[in-house]
Write a protein that holds these residues in place. Structure first.
Motif, PDB file in Angstrom:
ATOM      1  N   LYS A  95       1.000  -1.111  -0.135  1.00 21.88           N
ATOM      2  CA  LYS A  95       0.000  -0.059   0.261  1.00 21.88           C
ATOM      3  C   LYS A  95       0.774   1.287   0.059  1.00 21.88           C
ATOM      4  O   LYS A  95       1.828   1.364   0.872  1.00 21.88           O
ATOM      5  CB  LYS A  95      -0.788   0.053   1.335  1.00 21.88           C
ATOM      6  N   ARG A  96       0.296   2.315  -0.873  1.00 20.50           N
ATOM      7  CA  ARG A  96       1.193   3.459  -0.968  1.00 20.50           C
ATOM      8  C   ARG A  96       0.493   4.368   0.247  1.00 20.50           C
ATOM      9  O   ARG A  96      -0.796   4.712   0.136  1.00 20.50           O
ATOM     10  CB  ARG A  96       0.947   4.225  -2.205  1.00 20.50           C
ATOM     11  N   SER A 151      -0.624  -3.629  -5.672  1.00 17.77           N
ATOM     12  CA  SER A 151      -1.256  -2.612  -5.168  1.00 17.77           C
ATOM     13  C   SER A 151      -2.410  -1.990  -5.840  1.00 17.77           C
ATOM     14  O   SER A 151      -2.364  -2.047  -7.101  1.00 17.77           O
ATOM     15  CB  SER A 151      -0.170  -1.399  -5.109  1.00 17.77           C
ATOM     16  N   CYS A 152      -3.304  -1.108  -4.964  1.00 22.84           N
ATOM     17  CA  CYS A 152      -4.553  -0.673  -5.442  1.00 22.84           C
ATOM     18  C   CYS A 152      -4.627   0.582  -5.259  1.00 22.84           C
ATOM     19  O   CYS A 152      -4.061   1.319  -4.217  1.00 22.84           O
ATOM     20  CB  CYS A 152      -5.905  -1.344  -4.758  1.00 22.84           C
ATOM     21  N   GLY A 153      -5.089   1.467  -6.294  1.00 24.84           N
ATOM     22  CA  GLY A 153      -4.871   3.040  -6.318  1.00 24.84           C
ATOM     23  C   GLY A 153      -4.659   3.487  -7.448  1.00 24.84           C
ATOM     24  O   GLY A 153      -4.586   3.008  -8.761  1.00 24.84           O
ATOM     25  N   CYS A 195       0.642   4.454  -7.519  1.00 23.52           N
ATOM     26  CA  CYS A 195       0.937   3.148  -6.858  1.00 23.52           C
ATOM     27  C   CYS A 195       1.746   2.342  -7.644  1.00 23.52           C
ATOM     28  O   CYS A 195       2.500   1.625  -6.783  1.00 23.52           O
ATOM     29  CB  CYS A 195      -0.488   2.369  -6.766  1.00 23.52           C
ATOM     30  N   HIS A 243      -0.981  -3.878 -10.797  1.00 19.90           N
ATOM     31  CA  HIS A 243      -1.528  -2.514 -10.378  1.00 19.90           C
ATOM     32  C   HIS A 243      -2.987  -2.669 -10.679  1.00 19.90           C
ATOM     33  O   HIS A 243      -3.640  -2.516 -11.953  1.00 19.90           O
ATOM     34  CB  HIS A 243      -0.968  -1.447 -11.100  1.00 19.90           C
ATOM     35  N   GLU A 249      -5.796  -0.431 -10.857  1.00 20.16           N
ATOM     36  CA  GLU A 249      -6.056   0.974 -11.364  1.00 20.16           C
ATOM     37  C   GLU A 249      -7.547   1.364 -10.634  1.00 20.16           C
ATOM     38  O   GLU A 249      -8.327   1.083 -11.250  1.00 20.16           O
ATOM     39  CB  GLU A 249      -5.748   1.472 -12.565  1.00 20.16           C
ATOM     40  N   ALA A 287      -8.239   8.426  -8.466  1.00 14.74           N
ATOM     41  CA  ALA A 287      -8.006   9.121  -7.262  1.00 14.74           C
ATOM     42  C   ALA A 287      -9.505   9.424  -6.649  1.00 14.74           C
ATOM     43  O   ALA A 287      -9.616   9.160  -5.276  1.00 14.74           O
ATOM     44  CB  ALA A 287      -7.409  10.385  -7.300  1.00 14.74           C
ATOM     45  N   TYR A 290     -10.509   6.291  -4.964  1.00 15.56           N
ATOM     46  CA  TYR A 290      -9.708   5.887  -3.991  1.00 15.56           C
ATOM     47  C   TYR A 290      -9.849   6.259  -2.693  1.00 15.56           C
ATOM     48  O   TYR A 290      -9.468   5.588  -1.746  1.00 15.56           O
ATOM     49  CB  TYR A 290      -8.244   6.026  -4.465  1.00 15.56           C
ATOM     50  N   GLU A 291     -10.593   7.474  -2.632  1.00 18.70           N
ATOM     51  CA  GLU A 291     -10.587   8.064  -1.290  1.00 18.70           C
ATOM     52  C   GLU A 291     -11.500   7.622  -0.374  1.00 18.70           C
ATOM     53  O   GLU A 291     -11.405   7.478   0.784  1.00 18.70           O
ATOM     54  CB  GLU A 291     -11.134   9.687  -1.504  1.00 18.70           C
ATOM     55  N   LEU A 302     -12.247   4.246  -0.869  1.00 22.09           N
ATOM     56  CA  LEU A 302     -11.703   2.753  -0.751  1.00 22.09           C
ATOM     57  C   LEU A 302     -11.347   2.199   0.645  1.00 22.09           C
ATOM     58  O   LEU A 302     -10.706   2.961   1.288  1.00 22.09           O
ATOM     59  CB  LEU A 302     -10.702   2.479  -1.784  1.00 22.09           C
TER      60      LEU A 302
END
Length: 265
Positions: free
Chosen positions: A21-22, A75-77, A81, A98, A100, A103, A106-107, A109
């Motif tokens: 995770k980022r 990674s998810c995002g 990422c 990835h 995808e 953004a 993603y907020e 998620l």
């Protein structure tokens, strides 16, 4: 054939997937947005979640012992990422995936959606070991590993401080409130890494250059049949209240007097 030889043969085909995770870098002071809808992320340094680094390191060590044949970093995002995936590849992962997610989506998620994604990928990639950090330092949820194990109906070894492969079984020493607990789990299995599992390596410059040539597959949640609709809504985000300064006292009598003065006793 001896039991140990059978164990090596069984483990040789084991494939591992690691979630990375980022997150906002641990050394950065997090600031709340003026509209209190979240925290400021634009222009802020990000890095791989420290617990995810430990999970990657464990997967790579198992591969170096020839107990794992392939390590896949996921990674998810948003697009950024891929930088986190490249870090995992430089540490020794073989390839990346990835998932995808724009953004804006993603907020919202959460662990529930991420767990469904990881479960779908684990089935698609036919892995039998899923390694995750026990929690992320941004939301501190500590839920993704447990939820993913439930979706897959796999046994789980959470808060792992030691992992040992024994043929088709995994022995996990895990940290609990009362000390240490050892569980023996039948593969396939989900493991979440605790702080004392290992110390992650630094990626060397040659490995960073090699990582640039490793493959990163890009997929969308819809490709995996996963709905990202959130069941949680953030109402407000605020800074924690400021703590008032403490007071030093010379004697117990002074302490009692101060407590009486403040109405505590």
């Amino acid at each position: 054939m001896r039991h140990r030889e059978r164990g090596k043969m069984a483990a040789a085909g084991m494939r591992a997937m690691v979630g990375v995770k980022r997150v906002i870098d641990y050394a950065v002071k997090v600031r709340v947005k003026p509209d209190k809808t979240g925290v400021v992320t634009d222009g802020v340094k990000h890095s791989m979640n420290p617990f995810c680094e430990i999970a990657v390191e464990e997967a790579v060590r198992l591969k170096e012992k020839k107990l794992v044949s392939e390590v896949i970093a996921v990674s998810c995002g948003p697009q950024q990422c891929q930088e986190t995936i490249r870090t995992a590849l430089a540490m020794g992962a073989d390839r990346g995936v990835h998932v995808e997610i724009p953004a804006k989506d993603y907020e919202s998620l959460g662990p529930f959606q991420v767990s469904k994604i990881l479960a779908a990928l684990a089935k698609k990639e036919s892995v039998n070991l899923l390694l995750l950090g026990k929690q992320a330092i941004d939301d501190d949820c500590n839920q993704t590993g447990q939820m993913t194990a439930a979706f897959l109906d796999w046994p789980q070894g959470t808060f792992a401080s030691e992992v040992t492969v024994d043929g088709d079984w995994l022995k996990v020493e895990r940290e609990i409130d009362g000390g240490l607990e050892t569980v023996r789990l039948k593969l396939p299995v989900v493991v979440t890494a605790d702080l004392r599992l290992n110390e992650p390596r630094y990626a060397t410059l040659p490995n960073i250059m090699k990582a640039k040539k490793k493959k990163i597959e890009v997929v969308k949640p819809s490709d995996l049949g996963v709905d990202l609709t959130s069941r949680v809504k953030t109402l407000n985000v605020e800074d924690p209240p400021q703590r008032s300064a403490g007071v030093k006292v010379e004697t117990v009598d002074d302490l009692v007097a101060k407590l009486k003065e403040s109405g505590r006793i």
